[in-house]
Design an enzyme around this catalytic site. Sequence first.
Site: not given
Length: 402
Positions: A147, A159, A210, A212, A236, A262, A283, A339, A402
């Site tokens: 990643r 991030y 990612d 995020h 992601e 996630e 995820r 991950e 975030w």
Amino acid sequence: MKITNAKVIVCSPGRNFVTLKIETDQGLHGIGDATLNGRELAVASYLEDHVAPLLLNSDPRRIEDTWQRLYRGAYWRRGPVTMSAIAAVDTALWDIKGKMANMPVYELLGGASRDGVMVYGHANGSGIEHTTDEVGKYVSLGYKAIRVQSGIPGVHGAYGVGRGQMYYEPADGLMPTETIWDTAAYLRFAPKLFERVREVHGSEIHLLHDVHHRLTPIEAGRLGKSLEPFDLFWMEDCTPAENQEGFRLVRNHTTTPLAVGEVFNSIHDCRTLIEEQLIDFIRATVVHAGGITHLRQIANLAALYQVRTGSHGATDLSPACMGAALNFDLWVPNFGIQEYMRHTPETDEVFPHAYSFSDGYLHPGDEPGIGVDIDEDLAAKYPYSAKQLPIARLKDGSMWNW
Ligand code: EZ4
Ligand code: CO
């Protein structure tokens, strides 16, 4: 067979973990991860005050019935606190069943479908050249998938850019650290980063990224399109997923594979995403999505639609979660990737584990159960320390994701 004790162990060997330990009248015990980063004590109380009394004297062999009893029996369904608590119980009961059978949990699930679990590590740096160098470090450690996250010129606290290189952990303060987000700068920057990483490291290595939750669907579509030449393994959390239908818009604009989930805690969080084939990787993870019992349902649904698994495995998921996840990954037919952020040596010592890394793959090991335990005496030396995840604001001060 009876449960004689269910205790919650909160410790902080470098970062906070909540662990449930279930003991039985046959001398066997099992553990499960219940860590919810930044909200740890809510799950600890849920388990201690509301779940442990229900478990006493019940039969630890009845994994499914216990799951149903805790899910239906709460009346208030779903949510990260409830589902992390249920996950901890479920994981501990699978651990006990494995020990009863003298088999690793992957054998109970149906046996190994593969020789090892491909994992991805996290390379991050302050800018393009630094990040590209960090990717090189992971390549030389044997990783097949990496990643890539980078600091962005003019953006304060992008991030995924940690303080330590191997042990990135964002939850750092009693009050949340404030970061400033700039979508336009990010969209200009990201393709340049991946162009350089491909130039230096070639086309073989799997690259992941990612977002995020920072973009709107149409911005995510645009980013995915601009990254297509660099052949990402996945993009992601490109946009928040409460509105699952929003992913239709992303899908209409890019063939970059999408990974989401996630923060999901239930199959209902991803039903539309999966059934409409709006994502490529789910995820959801053992600890936050109701344990092995519920994750198996999610994976089975995903298999119908050629969606593969790619479970969350950041350091805020304890080694107990990782052990359970790796047993699951070794079995699950529609496995994609796992991950893997390395825990600190202190954490590894508190949680002795059978899993090991070799040449880009993790293997859960062949210890009975999940193959992870907790050293309670050592854990007691690392007391809880309140920490929160950062927040993000736009330049004008508005709250962002975030
Ligand atoms: O920010 O687990 O893909 N990994 C991630 C993580 C999350 C943290 C939040 O606690 O997005 O690093
Ligand atoms: Co993520």
